[in-house]
Scaffold this motif. Structure first.
Motif, PDB file in Angstrom:
ATOM      1  N   TRP A  39       0.817  -1.216   0.000  1.00 23.63           N
ATOM      2  CA  TRP A  39       0.000   0.000   0.000  1.00 23.63           C
ATOM      3  C   TRP A  39       0.849   1.265   0.000  1.00 23.63           C
ATOM      4  CZ3 TRP A  39      -4.646  -0.053  -1.664  1.00 23.63           C
ATOM      5  CH2 TRP A  39      -5.435  -1.195  -1.516  1.00 23.63           C
ATOM      6  N   THR A  40       2.000   1.224   0.634  1.00 21.74           N
ATOM      7  CA  THR A  40       2.892   2.401   0.622  1.00 21.74           C
ATOM      8  C   THR A  40       3.365   2.707  -0.791  1.00 21.74           C
ATOM      9  OG1 THR A  40       3.662   1.908   2.859  1.00 21.74           O
ATOM     10  CG2 THR A  40       5.004   3.413   1.540  1.00 21.74           C
ATOM     11  N   TYR A  41       3.862   1.687  -1.469  1.00 23.44           N
ATOM     12  CA  TYR A  41       4.362   1.895  -2.833  1.00 23.44           C
ATOM     13  C   TYR A  41       3.220   2.201  -3.809  1.00 23.44           C
ATOM     14  CZ  TYR A  41       8.695  -0.198  -1.050  1.00 23.44           C
ATOM     15  OH  TYR A  41       9.830  -0.473  -0.336  1.00 23.44           O
ATOM     16  N   LEU A  42       2.081   1.552  -3.645  1.00 21.31           N
ATOM     17  CA  LEU A  42       0.958   1.777  -4.554  1.00 21.31           C
ATOM     18  C   LEU A  42       0.434   3.200  -4.441  1.00 21.31           C
ATOM     19  CD1 LEU A  42      -1.102   0.684  -6.591  1.00 21.31           C
ATOM     20  CD2 LEU A  42      -2.519  -0.036  -4.650  1.00 21.31           C
TER      21      LEU A  42
ATOM     22  N   ILE B 240       9.970  -2.097 -12.286  1.00 26.21           N
ATOM     23  CA  ILE B 240      10.182  -2.854 -11.051  1.00 26.21           C
ATOM     24  C   ILE B 240       9.094  -2.600 -10.008  1.00 26.21           C
ATOM     25  CG2 ILE B 240      12.665  -3.004 -11.406  1.00 26.21           C
ATOM     26  CD1 ILE B 240      13.029  -0.859  -9.287  1.00 26.21           C
ATOM     27  N   TYR B 241       8.531  -1.391  -9.956  1.00 28.59           N
ATOM     28  CA  TYR B 241       7.522  -1.132  -8.923  1.00 28.59           C
ATOM     29  C   TYR B 241       6.223  -1.893  -9.192  1.00 28.59           C
ATOM     30  CZ  TYR B 241      10.527   2.207  -6.625  1.00 28.59           C
ATOM     31  OH  TYR B 241      11.576   2.771  -5.936  1.00 28.59           O
ATOM     32  N   PRO B 242       5.696  -1.938 -10.413  1.00 28.37           N
ATOM     33  CA  PRO B 242       4.552  -2.828 -10.664  1.00 28.37           C
ATOM     34  C   PRO B 242       4.878  -4.294 -10.404  1.00 28.37           C
ATOM     35  CG  PRO B 242       4.740  -1.204 -12.416  1.00 28.37           C
ATOM     36  CD  PRO B 242       5.968  -1.065 -11.568  1.00 28.37           C
ATOM     37  N   TRP B 243       6.106  -4.713 -10.712  1.00 29.07           N
ATOM     38  CA  TRP B 243       6.500  -6.101 -10.436  1.00 29.07           C
ATOM     39  C   TRP B 243       6.531  -6.351  -8.925  1.00 29.07           C
ATOM     40  CZ3 TRP B 243      11.342  -5.987 -14.143  1.00 29.07           C
ATOM     41  CH2 TRP B 243      10.892  -5.892 -15.459  1.00 29.07           C
ATOM     42  N   MET B 244       7.026  -5.389  -8.169  1.00 27.70           N
ATOM     43  CA  MET B 244       7.041  -5.531  -6.714  1.00 27.70           C
ATOM     44  C   MET B 244       5.623  -5.633  -6.165  1.00 27.70           C
ATOM     45  SD  MET B 244      10.008  -2.706  -5.959  1.00 27.70           S
ATOM     46  CE  MET B 244       9.595  -2.497  -4.248  1.00 27.70           C
ATOM     47  N   LEU B 245       4.722  -4.806  -6.663  1.00 28.82           N
ATOM     48  CA  LEU B 245       3.335  -4.850  -6.202  1.00 28.82           C
ATOM     49  C   LEU B 245       2.703  -6.203  -6.517  1.00 28.82           C
ATOM     50  CD1 LEU B 245       2.112  -1.273  -7.230  1.00 28.82           C
ATOM     51  CD2 LEU B 245       2.800  -2.066  -4.967  1.00 28.82           C
ATOM     52  N   GLN B 246       3.020  -6.730  -7.702  1.00 31.89           N
ATOM     53  CA  GLN B 246       2.523  -8.059  -8.076  1.00 31.89           C
ATOM     54  C   GLN B 246       3.062  -9.128  -7.121  1.00 31.89           C
ATOM     55  OE1 GLN B 246       0.345  -9.053 -10.184  1.00 31.89           O
ATOM     56  NE2 GLN B 246       0.862 -11.069 -11.021  1.00 31.89           N
ATOM     57  N   PHE B 247       4.330  -9.031  -6.799  1.00 33.73           N
ATOM     58  CA  PHE B 247       4.953  -9.996  -5.895  1.00 33.73           C
ATOM     59  C   PHE B 247       4.314  -9.939  -4.506  1.00 33.73           C
ATOM     60  CE2 PHE B 247       8.191 -11.003  -2.675  1.00 33.73           C
ATOM     61  CZ  PHE B 247       8.566 -12.275  -3.078  1.00 33.73           C
ATOM     62  N   TYR B 248       4.129  -8.717  -3.980  1.00 31.17           N
ATOM     63  CA  TYR B 248       3.531  -8.577  -2.652  1.00 31.17           C
ATOM     64  C   TYR B 248       2.068  -9.033  -2.647  1.00 31.17           C
ATOM     65  CZ  TYR B 248       7.629  -5.706  -1.612  1.00 31.17           C
ATOM     66  OH  TYR B 248       8.909  -5.261  -1.429  1.00 31.17           O
ATOM     67  N   TRP B 249       1.360  -8.748  -3.750  1.00 30.03           N
ATOM     68  CA  TRP B 249      -0.052  -9.130  -3.833  1.00 30.03           C
ATOM     69  C   TRP B 249      -0.211 -10.651  -3.859  1.00 30.03           C
ATOM     70  CZ3 TRP B 249      -4.476  -6.804  -2.981  1.00 30.03           C
ATOM     71  CH2 TRP B 249      -5.647  -7.393  -3.453  1.00 30.03           C
ATOM     72  N   LEU B 250       0.707 -11.322  -4.566  1.00 22.37           N
ATOM     73  CA  LEU B 250       0.645 -12.789  -4.652  1.00 22.37           C
ATOM     74  C   LEU B 250       1.296 -13.459  -3.447  1.00 22.37           C
ATOM     75  CD1 LEU B 250       1.526 -13.265  -8.436  1.00 22.37           C
ATOM     76  CD2 LEU B 250      -0.727 -13.433  -7.373  1.00 22.37           C
ATOM     77  N   ASP B 251       1.873 -12.645  -2.545  1.00 25.46           N
ATOM     78  CA  ASP B 251       2.519 -13.172  -1.344  1.00 25.46           C
ATOM     79  C   ASP B 251       3.612 -14.170  -1.712  1.00 25.46           C
ATOM     80  OD1 ASP B 251       3.035 -13.326   1.318  1.00 25.46           O
ATOM     81  OD2 ASP B 251       1.444 -14.763   1.749  1.00 25.46           O
ATOM     82  N   ASP B 252       4.437 -13.794  -2.673  1.00 26.73           N
ATOM     83  CA  ASP B 252       5.631 -14.474  -3.186  1.00 26.73           C
ATOM     84  C   ASP B 252       5.354 -15.776  -3.948  1.00 26.73           C
ATOM     85  OD1 ASP B 252       5.736 -16.811  -1.530  1.00 26.73           O
ATOM     86  OD2 ASP B 252       7.064 -15.870  -0.096  1.00 26.73           O
TER      87      ASP B 252
END
Length: 310
Positions: free
Chosen positions: A9-12, A58-70
């Protein structure tokens, strides 16, 4: 430890405004001839382009990673590309801004050195170009053409370990030359610039020239504050680890410092916008309430002038 949900949520929340701000500032710096030709804006333009590349990758990829919980399967090439964009561009931006803090001393206190095209090429354009090419080539070779085989790390966000860092001398060189020296250069030269600026104001008796140099100093000092708050802690704990911190302490502090370091790119365009007076005025003029307020003040001023004339 900063949880995935807080990171997400911080990055989004920051990402979309940050992209819009980057596009706005870049548009004006590139298409306004006066701003584009100003030497102090060239490094800022390159840094904003790097920011934009990171913001849309990288930021959309990070959000995807956090959303999928790795739980995200990725190819080794994708992970290597992520590693290059994440770490390679982060280091490139830090190195270039470190040079910008040094160059700002020249632009303010030794501006006569830039009087000829020959000097501008060797003092301004050449160092910026060489540093950019050096950083990009270094990490392209390190990530994509290693002498060994990179390791795939399935559960990690950046799912690859660059095998070249097993070479101790290379690891130490990269850590000291690309991480510690640039960040400490930013901090030290920013402090010196602040002190020199105050001394220059006291000695100088030309208000117009002083205002011009003050703007140049404020621009780089305000951006330096981002690196001091969000990048310096990462470099500091790395230095402490090299000096003898135990890995348990280092590992406990590193996640928070890493979380903060990602904020620097997201906040960079906002601070850049705030440090450019011309763009600040354009933003204010674009806001309807501000325009109405200005018109009301202008109308009241005209009315008062008419009263005084009568």
């Amino acid at each position: 430890m900063v949880s995935f949900i807080i990171r997400f949520w911080t990055y989004l929340i920051l990402l979309i405004p940050s992209i819009l701000c980057t596009l706005f500032v870049l548009y004006h710096l590139l298409f306004d001839r006066t701003l584009r030709l100003a030497l102090n804006n060239h490094a800022i333009i390159v840094l904003l382009i790097i920011c934009l590349i990171c913001q849309i990758t990288i930021y959309p990829w990070m959000l995807q990673f956090y959303w999928l919980d790795d739980f995200w399967e990725r190819s080794l090439f994708f992970c290597t590309l992520w590693q290059f964009l994440d770490w390679g561009l982060y280091v490139t931006q830090t190195v270039l801004f470190a040079w910008a803090t040094i160059e700002r001393h020249i632009l303010i206190f030794h501006h006569k050195w830039m009087a000829t095209k020959f000097n501008r090429f060797f003092i301004h354009y050449l160092p910026l170009t060489l540093l950019l090419l050096y950083c990009l080539l270094f990490y392209i070779i390190l990530d994509f053409f290693p002498a060994c085989e990179n390791f795939y790390l399935e559960g990690d966000m950046i799912c690859v370990f660059v095998c070249a860092f097993y070479v101790y001398d290379l690891y130490m060189y990269e850590t000291i030359a690309h991480q510690l020296i640039p960040v400490f250069t930013i901090v030290i030269f920013s402090i010196i610039l602040l002190l020199r600026t105050f001394f220059f104001k006291w000695r100088m008796r030309q208000p117009i020239q002083w205002r011009k140099y003050r703007k140049l100093a404020i621009q780089v000092l305000s951006i330096s504050l981002i690196y001091l708050l969000f990048s310096f802690p990462f470099a500091l704990i790395t230095l402490l680890y090299l000096l003898g911190w135990t890995y348990s302490v280092y590992g406990a502090v590193l996640p928070f410092a890493n979380f903060c370091s990602y904020l620097s790119i997201l906040l960079f365009p906002f601070v850049t916008l705030a440090s450019l007076p011309t763009l600040r005025r354009r933003v204010k003029n674009m806001l309807p309430p501000y325009r109405k307020f200005v018109r009301a003040i202008a109308a009241r001023t005209n009315m008062n002038n008419r009263v005084h004339i009568r």
